[in-house]
Scaffold this motif. Structure first.
Motif, short mmCIF file in Angstrom:
data_model
loop_
_atom_site.label_atom_id
_atom_site.label_comp_id
_atom_site.label_asym_id
_atom_site.label_seq_id
_atom_site.Cartn_x
_atom_site.Cartn_y
_atom_site.Cartn_z
N UNK A 137 23.47 20.30 -15.37
CA UNK A 137 22.55 19.61 -14.45
C UNK A 137 21.11 20.00 -14.74
N UNK A 138 20.88 21.30 -14.95
CA UNK A 138 19.54 21.78 -15.26
C UNK A 138 19.03 21.20 -16.57
N UNK A 139 19.90 21.17 -17.59
CA UNK A 139 19.50 20.64 -18.89
C UNK A 139 19.09 19.18 -18.80
N UNK A 140 19.69 18.46 -17.86
CA UNK A 140 19.39 17.04 -17.72
C UNK A 140 18.05 16.74 -17.10
N UNK A 141 17.38 17.74 -16.51
CA UNK A 141 16.11 17.48 -15.83
C UNK A 141 14.95 18.28 -16.44
N UNK A 142 15.18 18.92 -17.60
CA UNK A 142 14.10 19.70 -18.21
C UNK A 142 13.81 19.24 -19.63
N UNK A 143 12.69 19.71 -20.15
CA UNK A 143 12.29 19.39 -21.53
C UNK A 143 12.72 20.48 -22.51
N UNK A 159 22.99 20.80 -26.04
CA UNK A 159 23.30 19.74 -27.01
C UNK A 159 23.61 18.42 -26.33
N UNK A 160 24.36 18.48 -25.24
CA UNK A 160 24.70 17.25 -24.52
C UNK A 160 23.46 16.55 -23.99
N UNK A 161 22.47 17.34 -23.56
CA UNK A 161 21.24 16.77 -23.01
C UNK A 161 20.19 16.50 -24.10
N UNK A 162 20.42 17.05 -25.28
CA UNK A 162 19.47 16.85 -26.37
C UNK A 162 18.16 17.59 -26.16
N UNK A 163 18.22 18.77 -25.54
CA UNK A 163 16.99 19.54 -25.29
C UNK A 163 17.01 20.82 -26.12
N UNK A 164 15.85 21.26 -26.58
CA UNK A 164 15.78 22.52 -27.34
C UNK A 164 16.02 23.71 -26.43
N UNK A 165 16.35 24.85 -27.04
CA UNK A 165 16.65 26.04 -26.24
C UNK A 165 16.13 27.29 -26.94
N UNK A 166 15.50 28.16 -26.15
CA UNK A 166 15.07 29.47 -26.60
C UNK A 166 16.09 30.48 -26.08
N UNK A 167 16.66 31.28 -26.98
CA UNK A 167 17.69 32.25 -26.60
C UNK A 167 17.14 33.66 -26.77
N UNK A 168 17.00 34.37 -25.65
CA UNK A 168 16.53 35.74 -25.68
C UNK A 168 17.60 36.73 -25.28
N UNK A 169 18.82 36.23 -25.07
CA UNK A 169 19.95 37.08 -24.69
C UNK A 169 20.25 38.08 -25.80
N UNK A 170 20.45 39.34 -25.45
CA UNK A 170 20.77 40.36 -26.45
C UNK A 170 22.26 40.71 -26.38
N UNK A 171 22.72 41.53 -27.33
CA UNK A 171 24.12 41.90 -27.39
C UNK A 171 24.98 40.84 -28.06
#
Length: 242
Positions: free
Chosen positions: A40-46, A65-77
């Motif tokens: 839901x969040x991916x569907x309303x953001x850039x 991917x389903x929403x076609x939006x880029x993503x920044x991943x800062x999760x560690x581990x």
């Protein structure tokens, strides 16, 4: 204004990101915590920024991917499987993954790579990191990022040369190894020092994070940079033009 969605909004970094979004001239599209609906969040953001957990990464990538939006991943581990998932997602969307979103750390890694390349194996390399008592993974993602930079500068494989902690009769230090030591306590946001040690001289390259705001600002800058990029896997050095 870019509409930024934050995955892991209830954590320390998530809260820092929410506080920083408006200050950097962008719009907070919303956020989700553990168990929230990322689709839901991916569907309303850039663009999405993910500071959640390794176990949530696959679902977060699927939603992006389903929403076609880029993503920044800062999760560690993250483990090898997670990087395979990121590589796969990068065929469809723009993905920037990093162990540290600080612009200062990004530049530090560049300097470490240069130093390792020019000094050679006559100089031993040891990485010491300190974090708050609540941090659950060690070495930190940043320490591993710096270790990878050192190994790359030497043309070596970090996995084959890393020494993670020492205890007991360990024997002499092997030439070419890269050591890691992790300290935990208090409320330290993050301190990292890469030591280059040779006969009769030492060089230390350090970064001190005084609060999590620097990581939030770096992550938002990365998200801004990623907005118009084609599908692919990107890195923080590219954000700085390194």
């Amino acid at each position: 204004m870019a509409r930024i969605g934050i995955i892991g909004n209830m954590g320390r970094m998530g809260q820092a990101l929410q506080a920083a979004v408006a200050g950097m001239g962008e719009d907070l599209a919303g956020g989700v915590g553990r168990g929230g609906d990322v689709a839901v969040l991916a569907g309303v953001c850039d663009v999405l920024i993910d500071f959640s957990s390794p176990s949530a990464l696959e679902g977060n990538l699927d939603a992006a991917m389903a929403a076609g939006v880029p993503i920044v991943i800062g999760t560690t581990g993250l483990e090898e499987r997670h990087h395979w998932l990121i590589d796969s997602a990068a065929e469809t969307i723009a993905v920037l993954q990093t162990g540290n979103t600080s612009l200062g750390v990004t530049l530090l890694a560049h300097l470490v790579r240069e130093a390792a390349s020019r000094l050679g194996e006559d100089w031993d390399i040891e990485i010491v990191e300190t974090h708050h008592r609540m941090k659950v993974d060690a070495p930190s993602g940043t320490a591993l990022l710096l270790g990878a930079a050192a190994a790359q500068g030497r043309g070596a494989d970090l996995g084959e040369n890393a020494v993670r902690g020492r205890d007991g009769i360990t024997g002499k230090r092997e030439v070419g190894t890269i050591g890691f030591a992790a300290l935990r306590g208090g409320t330290v946001a993050g301190e990292h020092t890469v030591h280059f040690l040779a006969d009769d001289e030492r060089l230390a390259l350090s970064h001190i994070a005084e609060n999590r705001g620097i990581f939030a600002k770096g992550a938002i800058k990365a998200a801004q940079w990623l907005l118009d990029k084609q599908p692919g896997r990107y890195t923080m050095p590219e954000v700085l033009g390194l």
